[in-house]
Design a protein around this motif. Structure first.
Motif, PDB file in Angstrom:
ATOM      1  N   SER A   1      83.317  64.011  87.111  1.00 32.87           N
ATOM      2  CA  SER A   1      81.972  64.562  87.203  1.00 32.87           C
ATOM      3  C   SER A   1      81.083  63.781  88.165  1.00 32.87           C
ATOM      4  N   HIS A   2      81.311  62.469  88.294  1.00 28.31           N
ATOM      5  CA  HIS A   2      80.423  61.686  89.155  1.00 28.31           C
ATOM      6  C   HIS A   2      80.794  61.834  90.620  1.00 28.31           C
ATOM      7  N   VAL A   3      81.972  62.376  90.899  1.00 27.39           N
ATOM      8  CA  VAL A   3      82.410  62.545  92.277  1.00 27.39           C
ATOM      9  C   VAL A   3      81.903  63.853  92.859  1.00 27.39           C
ATOM     10  N   GLY A   4      81.832  64.909  92.041  1.00 30.64           N
ATOM     11  CA  GLY A   4      81.405  66.203  92.533  1.00 30.64           C
ATOM     12  C   GLY A   4      82.575  66.977  93.123  1.00 30.64           C
ATOM     13  N   SER A   5      82.264  67.896  94.032  1.00 29.81           N
ATOM     14  CA  SER A   5      83.301  68.740  94.626  1.00 29.81           C
ATOM     15  C   SER A   5      84.236  67.911  95.492  1.00 29.81           C
ATOM     16  N   PRO A   6      85.549  68.227  95.479  1.00 26.18           N
ATOM     17  CA  PRO A   6      86.504  67.458  96.265  1.00 26.18           C
ATOM     18  C   PRO A   6      86.606  67.907  97.722  1.00 26.18           C
ATOM     19  N   ALA A   7      85.759  68.821  98.162  1.00 27.96           N
ATOM     20  CA  ALA A   7      85.835  69.318  99.536  1.00 27.96           C
ATOM     21  C   ALA A   7      85.594  68.191 100.543  1.00 27.96           C
ATOM     22  N   MET A   8      86.271  68.291 101.701  1.00 29.13           N
ATOM     23  CA  MET A   8      86.087  67.325 102.778  1.00 29.13           C
ATOM     24  C   MET A   8      85.580  68.070 104.010  1.00 29.13           C
ATOM     25  N   HIS A   9      84.376  67.729 104.454  1.00 25.24           N
ATOM     26  CA  HIS A   9      83.726  68.415 105.564  1.00 25.24           C
ATOM     27  C   HIS A   9      83.918  67.635 106.863  1.00 25.24           C
ATOM     28  N   VAL A  10      83.946  68.374 107.968  1.00 25.50           N
ATOM     29  CA  VAL A  10      84.265  67.781 109.268  1.00 25.50           C
ATOM     30  C   VAL A  10      83.097  67.966 110.244  1.00 25.50           C
ATOM     31  N   TYR A  11      82.770  66.886 110.959  1.00 29.24           N
ATOM     32  CA  TYR A  11      81.671  66.905 111.921  1.00 29.24           C
ATOM     33  C   TYR A  11      82.134  66.283 113.243  1.00 29.24           C
ATOM     34  N   LEU A  12      81.634  66.843 114.311  1.00 29.87           N
ATOM     35  CA  LEU A  12      81.887  66.303 115.637  1.00 29.87           C
ATOM     36  C   LEU A  12      80.590  65.683 116.145  1.00 29.87           C
ATOM     37  N   HIS A  13      80.647  64.406 116.509  1.00 33.12           N
ATOM     38  CA  HIS A  13      79.459  63.700 116.984  1.00 33.12           C
ATOM     39  C   HIS A  13      79.635  63.316 118.451  1.00 33.12           C
ATOM     40  N   LYS A  14      78.636  63.610 119.232  1.00 39.33           N
ATOM     41  CA  LYS A  14      78.623  63.113 120.605  1.00 39.33           C
ATOM     42  C   LYS A  14      78.062  61.699 120.582  1.00 39.33           C
ATOM     43  N   ARG A  15      78.770  60.777 121.161  1.00 41.34           N
ATOM     44  CA  ARG A  15      78.401  59.376 121.061  1.00 41.34           C
ATOM     45  C   ARG A  15      77.070  59.068 121.740  1.00 41.34           C
ATOM     46  N   ILE A  16      76.383  58.095 121.174  1.00 38.20           N
ATOM     47  CA  ILE A  16      75.285  57.440 121.875  1.00 38.20           C
ATOM     48  C   ILE A  16      75.908  56.247 122.601  1.00 38.20           C
ATOM     49  N   PRO A  17      75.667  56.101 123.886  1.00 42.40           N
ATOM     50  CA  PRO A  17      76.316  55.017 124.638  1.00 42.40           C
ATOM     51  C   PRO A  17      75.852  53.641 124.185  1.00 42.40           C
ATOM     52  N   GLY A  18      76.687  52.644 124.452  1.00 44.76           N
ATOM     53  CA  GLY A  18      76.318  51.271 124.159  1.00 44.76           C
ATOM     54  C   GLY A  18      77.079  50.685 122.987  1.00 44.76           C
ATOM     55  N   ILE A  19      76.616  49.541 122.537  1.00 43.38           N
ATOM     56  CA  ILE A  19      77.213  48.849 121.395  1.00 43.38           C
ATOM     57  C   ILE A  19      76.096  48.521 120.395  1.00 43.38           C
ATOM     58  N   PRO A  20      76.430  48.297 119.126  1.00 44.33           N
ATOM     59  CA  PRO A  20      75.389  47.939 118.154  1.00 44.33           C
ATOM     60  C   PRO A  20      74.683  46.643 118.543  1.00 44.33           C
ATOM     61  N   LEU A  21      73.404  46.572 118.268  1.00 42.51           N
ATOM     62  CA  LEU A  21      72.635  45.358 118.548  1.00 42.51           C
ATOM     63  C   LEU A  21      73.261  44.150 117.867  1.00 42.51           C
ATOM     64  N   SER A  22      73.768  44.335 116.643  1.00 43.77           N
ATOM     65  CA  SER A  22      74.396  43.222 115.927  1.00 43.77           C
ATOM     66  C   SER A  22      75.578  42.674 116.710  1.00 43.77           C
ATOM     67  N   GLU A  23      76.363  43.564 117.307  1.00 42.67           N
ATOM     68  CA  GLU A  23      77.510  43.127 118.118  1.00 42.67           C
ATOM     69  C   GLU A  23      77.045  42.490 119.419  1.00 42.67           C
ATOM     70  N   PHE A  24      76.010  43.045 120.026  1.00 38.00           N
ATOM     71  CA  PHE A  24      75.462  42.503 121.271  1.00 38.00           C
ATOM     72  C   PHE A  24      75.029  41.052 121.074  1.00 38.00           C
ATOM     73  N   ARG A  25      74.336  40.800 119.972  1.00 40.39           N
ATOM     74  CA  ARG A  25      73.861  39.444 119.709  1.00 40.39           C
ATOM     75  C   ARG A  25      75.006  38.494 119.396  1.00 40.39           C
ATOM     76  N   THR A  26      76.007  38.978 118.684  1.00 37.10           N
ATOM     77  CA  THR A  26      77.170  38.145 118.375  1.00 37.10           C
ATOM     78  C   THR A  26      77.905  37.754 119.650  1.00 37.10           C
ATOM     79  N   ARG A  27      78.068  38.703 120.551  1.00 32.96           N
ATOM     80  CA  ARG A  27      78.755  38.422 121.820  1.00 32.96           C
ATOM     81  C   ARG A  27      78.014  37.343 122.610  1.00 32.96           C
ATOM     82  N   ARG A  28      76.693  37.443 122.639  1.00 33.98           N
ATOM     83  CA  ARG A  28      75.916  36.475 123.407  1.00 33.98           C
ATOM     84  C   ARG A  28      76.042  35.076 122.812  1.00 33.98           C
ATOM     85  N   LYS A  29      76.092  34.991 121.508  1.00 35.03           N
ATOM     86  CA  LYS A  29      76.278  33.693 120.874  1.00 35.03           C
ATOM     87  C   LYS A  29      77.635  33.105 121.217  1.00 35.03           C
ATOM     88  N   MET A  30      78.658  33.943 121.133  1.00 34.65           N
ATOM     89  CA  MET A  30      80.017  33.485 121.397  1.00 34.65           C
ATOM     90  C   MET A  30      80.162  33.017 122.840  1.00 34.65           C
TER      91      MET A  30
END
Length: 424
Positions: free
Chosen positions: A120-149
């Motif tokens: 009951s807590h899971v709900g319907s077992p259906a699996m829905h599909v979406y297509l996403h067009k990417r936003i270019p770049g990398i996450p800020l968290s990764e950008f900052r980690t790279r600069r530190k490294m």
């Protein structure tokens, strides 16, 4: 959602830094009531729907979805019924925020999936599909980690200023798409309250259980100003403004967009301003979250840019500040427990959250920052900029109509699939 990297499920981040491994992916399917063989069904869907493309799991996975790389421009995402996307909201987000938001197409459901059991807590077992067009770049968290490294932190001030100006532009776009709560459009139902908007009063009541008299005083203040906040301008608001959801150019650090709009909803403008605080510092081992030494200057960079795009006279800054504090309390004062957001943070259990909560609530206010900017003799043509607020809603509507006539937005799913396959 992994429109670039990470995902949220509730009013707090779930997994901005969850890295790929098979156990994490299997846990997603099991947690949502599916047999682990459902992953094979999803992979098969990708192979059949996009023949010739090598679909591989993304390097980070969200708490609420399973995501595959299709190409340098597209991602394929599988989401259970409980975490379906509202396509009307996706369209509104794209219309208001333009290139700073992803384009999403709904493709349907995966057939012949296997479930473990009906729960009951899971709900319907259906699996829905979406297509996403990417936003270019990398996450800020990764950008900052790279600069530190790479030991390149000396000129981070330049990158941080670029980031603040970019964030100011995004917030200004949201503000221009605002609607007053009492507007005819709201009353007619074209704008509806979401999960947080409907429950702000109840959640503030929960926060009376925060540890410490100082925090409870902030809650009391928020309760006294809630009527004013609810009566202010409402904007389509991102649900988790964190470094893991901010995409930046890997070389210049310029903001390219925000990902993970799954929990976006209409909220009083200013409630997402906790996101500005989130990028003005970082977590330091044994210390917790610590602001950068120039955080006050960076705040002024943000407000100088924001006010130059909107005009100080176009908003009620006291209401914005009250909404900002309300957002901080709701996002940092309520714990994230596997998607549940009904527990107040507790001393000894959520100490890092409590430390951040106190720090953000004591940060310089909207009024303080706007006054500092004004006293620095920054000249704005208020007559020119304030008029933007009056025409931006119409521009947004025109932009939405244009998006539906071109690109992926509003096209039938099959034509979008053909475009991904390079057949159109």
């Amino acid at each position: 959602m992994v429109w670039g990297s990470s995902e949220k499920a509730g009013s707090r981040t779930a997994d901005s830094e969850i890295h790929l491994n098979d156990q994490d992916i299997e846990a997603f399917f099991i947690r949502n009531g599916f047999d682990v063989r459902t992953r094979d069904a999803c992979d098969e869907y990708a192979r059949v729907r996009f023949p010739g493309l090598e679909a591989t799991p993304t390097s980070t996975q969200g708490y609420c979805s399973y995501t595959l790389n299709l190409s340098k421009d597209y991602l394929l995402q599988f989401r259970p019924e409980a975490f379906m996307l509202d396509m009307d909201t996706c369209s509104e987000v794209k219309a208001i925020y333009g290139k700073y938001a992803p384009t999403t197409t709904y493709l349907g459901k995966v057939q012949d999936i296997v479930i473990q059991h009906l729960d009951s807590h899971v709900g319907s077992p259906a699996m829905h599909v979406y297509l996403h067009k990417r936003i270019p770049g990398i996450p800020l968290s990764e950008f900052r980690t790279r600069r530190k490294m790479n030991g390149r932190e000396a000129d981070d001030k330049i990158y941080n200023k670029r980031l603040m100006r970019g964030l100011a532009k995004v917030f200004a776009m949201g503000f221009r798409g605002r609607q007053p709560l009492g507007d005819v459009a709201m009353l007619a139902g074209s704008i509806s309250k979401g999960r947080i908007g409907e429950s702000m009063r109840w959640r503030l009541g929960l926060l009376n259980g925060l540890p410490g008299e100082d925090l409870r005083r902030h809650v009391s203040g928020a309760q006294s100003r809630l009527d004013s906040v609810e009566a202010s301008d409402w904007c389509l608001t991102h649900g988790d403004v964190l470094p893991g959801n901010m995409m930046v150019d890997a070389k210049t650090g310029r903001l390219t967009g925000l990902i993970d709009w799954a929990e976006a909803e209409w909220l009083p403008f200013g409630m997402a301003l906790y996101g500005v605080e989130e990028v003005l510092g970082e977590h330091v081992p044994s210390e917790g979250f610590r602001y950068y030494h120039d955080h006050e200057e960076l705040r002024q960079v943000f407000w100088r840019k924001f006010l130059s795009l909107t005009g100080r006279e176009a908003m009620q800054l006291r209401q914005v500040e009250a909404a900002r504090r309300l957002g901080i309390l709701l996002w940092r004062g309520i714990a994230f427990d596997d998607g549940r957001i009904d527990r107040v943070v507790e001393a000894g259990r959520d100490d890092s959250e409590i430390q951040k909560l106190r720090l953000f609530l004591e940060a310089p206010s909207v009024l303080e920052n706007s006054d500092k900017v004004r006293h620095q003799s920054i000249f704005w043509d208020f007559g020119y900029f304030s008029c933007w607020g009056g025409v931006e809603w119409m521009r947004m509507r025109k932009r939405r109509a244009f998006l539906r006539r071109s690109g992926d937005e509003g096209r039938d799913s099959e034509s979008v699939v053909q475009n991904v396959m390079g057949k159109r």
